[in-house]
Write a protein that holds these residues in place. Structure first.
Motif, PDB file in Angstrom:
ATOM      1  N   ILE A  58     -32.266 -26.730  17.292  1.00  0.00           N
ATOM      2  CA  ILE A  58     -32.088 -26.711  18.747  1.00  0.00           C
ATOM      3  C   ILE A  58     -33.269 -26.011  19.423  1.00  0.00           C
ATOM      4  CG2 ILE A  58     -30.678 -25.714  20.588  1.00  0.00           C
ATOM      5  CD1 ILE A  58     -28.233 -26.312  18.806  1.00  0.00           C
ATOM      6  N   GLU A  59     -33.713 -24.899  18.860  1.00  0.00           N
ATOM      7  CA  GLU A  59     -34.860 -24.198  19.439  1.00  0.00           C
ATOM      8  C   GLU A  59     -36.151 -24.999  19.290  1.00  0.00           C
ATOM      9  OE1 GLU A  59     -35.174 -21.352  21.217  1.00  0.00           O
ATOM     10  OE2 GLU A  59     -32.980 -21.393  21.284  1.00  0.00           O
ATOM     11  N   LEU A  60     -36.293 -25.685  18.162  1.00  0.00           N
ATOM     12  CA  LEU A  60     -37.510 -26.452  17.911  1.00  0.00           C
ATOM     13  C   LEU A  60     -37.616 -27.659  18.835  1.00  0.00           C
ATOM     14  CD1 LEU A  60     -39.933 -26.467  15.980  1.00  0.00           C
ATOM     15  CD2 LEU A  60     -38.631 -27.990  14.519  1.00  0.00           C
ATOM     16  N   LEU A  61     -36.503 -28.331  19.052  1.00  0.00           N
ATOM     17  CA  LEU A  61     -36.520 -29.510  19.910  1.00  0.00           C
ATOM     18  C   LEU A  61     -36.461 -29.166  21.391  1.00  0.00           C
ATOM     19  CD1 LEU A  61     -34.201 -31.925  17.916  1.00  0.00           C
ATOM     20  CD2 LEU A  61     -36.682 -31.949  18.073  1.00  0.00           C
ATOM     21  N   ASN A  62     -36.154 -27.894  21.690  1.00  0.00           N
ATOM     22  CA  ASN A  62     -36.125 -27.409  23.067  1.00  0.00           C
ATOM     23  C   ASN A  62     -35.155 -28.206  23.942  1.00  0.00           C
ATOM     24  OD1 ASN A  62     -36.775 -25.659  25.071  1.00  0.00           O
ATOM     25  ND2 ASN A  62     -38.694 -26.669  25.619  1.00  0.00           N
ATOM     26  N   ILE A  63     -33.947 -28.366  23.462  1.00  0.00           N
ATOM     27  CA  ILE A  63     -32.906 -29.057  24.217  1.00  0.00           C
ATOM     28  C   ILE A  63     -32.120 -27.996  24.980  1.00  0.00           C
ATOM     29  CG2 ILE A  63     -30.910 -30.566  24.073  1.00  0.00           C
ATOM     30  CD1 ILE A  63     -32.010 -31.528  21.378  1.00  0.00           C
ATOM     31  N   GLN A  64     -32.325 -27.951  26.293  1.00  0.00           N
ATOM     32  CA  GLN A  64     -31.807 -26.853  27.102  1.00  0.00           C
ATOM     33  C   GLN A  64     -30.282 -26.812  27.130  1.00  0.00           C
ATOM     34  OE1 GLN A  64     -33.722 -24.475  28.246  1.00  0.00           O
ATOM     35  NE2 GLN A  64     -31.978 -23.370  29.055  1.00  0.00           N
ATOM     36  N   TRP A  65     -29.622 -27.937  27.329  1.00  0.00           N
ATOM     37  CA  TRP A  65     -28.164 -27.919  27.454  1.00  0.00           C
ATOM     38  C   TRP A  65     -27.484 -27.538  26.139  1.00  0.00           C
ATOM     39  CZ3 TRP A  65     -25.019 -31.314  24.738  1.00  0.00           C
ATOM     40  CH2 TRP A  65     -25.649 -32.395  24.142  1.00  0.00           C
ATOM     41  N   LEU A  66     -28.059 -27.919  25.008  1.00  0.00           N
ATOM     42  CA  LEU A  66     -27.512 -27.497  23.722  1.00  0.00           C
ATOM     43  C   LEU A  66     -27.747 -26.006  23.490  1.00  0.00           C
ATOM     44  CD1 LEU A  66     -28.244 -30.263  21.081  1.00  0.00           C
ATOM     45  CD2 LEU A  66     -26.053 -29.371  21.793  1.00  0.00           C
ATOM     46  N   ARG A  67     -28.883 -25.517  23.926  1.00  0.00           N
ATOM     47  CA  ARG A  67     -29.173 -24.092  23.788  1.00  0.00           C
ATOM     48  C   ARG A  67     -28.176 -23.260  24.588  1.00  0.00           C
ATOM     49  NH1 ARG A  67     -34.906 -22.610  25.546  1.00  0.00           N
ATOM     50  NH2 ARG A  67     -35.408 -23.942  23.801  1.00  0.00           N
ATOM     51  N   VAL A  68     -27.854 -23.698  25.800  1.00  0.00           N
ATOM     52  CA  VAL A  68     -26.903 -22.975  26.636  1.00  0.00           C
ATOM     53  C   VAL A  68     -25.517 -22.976  25.992  1.00  0.00           C
ATOM     54  CG1 VAL A  68     -25.683 -23.048  28.852  1.00  0.00           C
ATOM     55  CG2 VAL A  68     -28.159 -23.372  28.774  1.00  0.00           C
ATOM     56  N   ILE A  69     -25.092 -24.114  25.474  1.00  0.00           N
ATOM     57  CA  ILE A  69     -23.784 -24.202  24.823  1.00  0.00           C
ATOM     58  C   ILE A  69     -23.753 -23.352  23.568  1.00  0.00           C
ATOM     59  CG2 ILE A  69     -22.241 -25.761  23.576  1.00  0.00           C
ATOM     60  CD1 ILE A  69     -23.015 -27.933  25.572  1.00  0.00           C
ATOM     61  N   PHE A  70     -24.797 -23.395  22.777  1.00  0.00           N
ATOM     62  CA  PHE A  70     -24.851 -22.659  21.507  1.00  0.00           C
ATOM     63  C   PHE A  70     -24.865 -21.150  21.750  1.00  0.00           C
ATOM     64  CE2 PHE A  70     -26.525 -21.723  17.227  1.00  0.00           C
ATOM     65  CZ  PHE A  70     -25.653 -22.514  16.513  1.00  0.00           C
ATOM     66  N   VAL A  71     -25.579 -20.701  22.762  1.00  0.00           N
ATOM     67  CA  VAL A  71     -25.663 -19.265  23.062  1.00  0.00           C
ATOM     68  C   VAL A  71     -24.322 -18.759  23.612  1.00  0.00           C
ATOM     69  CG1 VAL A  71     -26.771 -17.569  24.581  1.00  0.00           C
ATOM     70  CG2 VAL A  71     -28.143 -19.217  23.339  1.00  0.00           C
ATOM     71  N   GLN A  72     -23.607 -19.578  24.368  1.00  0.00           N
ATOM     72  CA  GLN A  72     -22.327 -19.151  24.930  1.00  0.00           C
ATOM     73  C   GLN A  72     -21.275 -18.950  23.847  1.00  0.00           C
ATOM     74  OE1 GLN A  72     -21.184 -21.926  27.936  1.00  0.00           O
ATOM     75  NE2 GLN A  72     -22.506 -21.011  29.476  1.00  0.00           N
ATOM     76  N   PHE A  73     -21.339 -19.688  22.759  1.00  0.00           N
ATOM     77  CA  PHE A  73     -20.357 -19.549  21.697  1.00  0.00           C
ATOM     78  C   PHE A  73     -20.707 -18.451  20.711  1.00  0.00           C
ATOM     79  CE2 PHE A  73     -19.179 -23.927  22.943  1.00  0.00           C
ATOM     80  CZ  PHE A  73     -17.857 -23.657  23.236  1.00  0.00           C
ATOM     81  N   LEU A  74     -21.893 -17.875  20.804  1.00  0.00           N
ATOM     82  CA  LEU A  74     -22.258 -16.770  19.917  1.00  0.00           C
ATOM     83  C   LEU A  74     -21.967 -15.487  20.570  1.00  0.00           C
ATOM     84  CD1 LEU A  74     -25.658 -17.927  18.463  1.00  0.00           C
ATOM     85  CD2 LEU A  74     -23.474 -17.933  17.351  1.00  0.00           C
TER      86      LEU A  74
END
Length: 74
Positions: A58-74
């Motif tokens: 997710i960080e490598l591909l720089n997909i913003q909406w996935l990053r936001v979802i992934f960070v909220q669940f951590l």
């Protein structure tokens, strides 16, 4: 979607190889004996390595909406 850089793809391939190896070993161990302590260790490693691989991808591909979802669940 961004293009993956060549220099950053080596750690991703290494993580992916470790994840697939650990899952394969878990499947083989589960088929042999379901009640081994090794199965729990391999299952935990598989979950952790899968999460690390997804985070790195997710960080490598720089997909913003996935990053936001992934960070909220951590």
């Amino acid at each position: 979607m961004a293009i993956v850089k060549d220099t950053a793809s080596f750690p991703l391939l290494f993580l992916l190889l470790l994840t697939v190896t650990c899952i394969t070993l878990l499947i083989l161990s589960m088929r042999q004996n379901k009640f081994r302590l090794l199965n729990g260790v391999l299952a935990n490693f598989s979950v952790v390595l899968t999460g690390m691989t997804l985070m790195f991808l997710i960080e490598l591909l720089n997909i913003q909406w996935l990053r936001v979802i992934f960070v909220q669940f951590l």
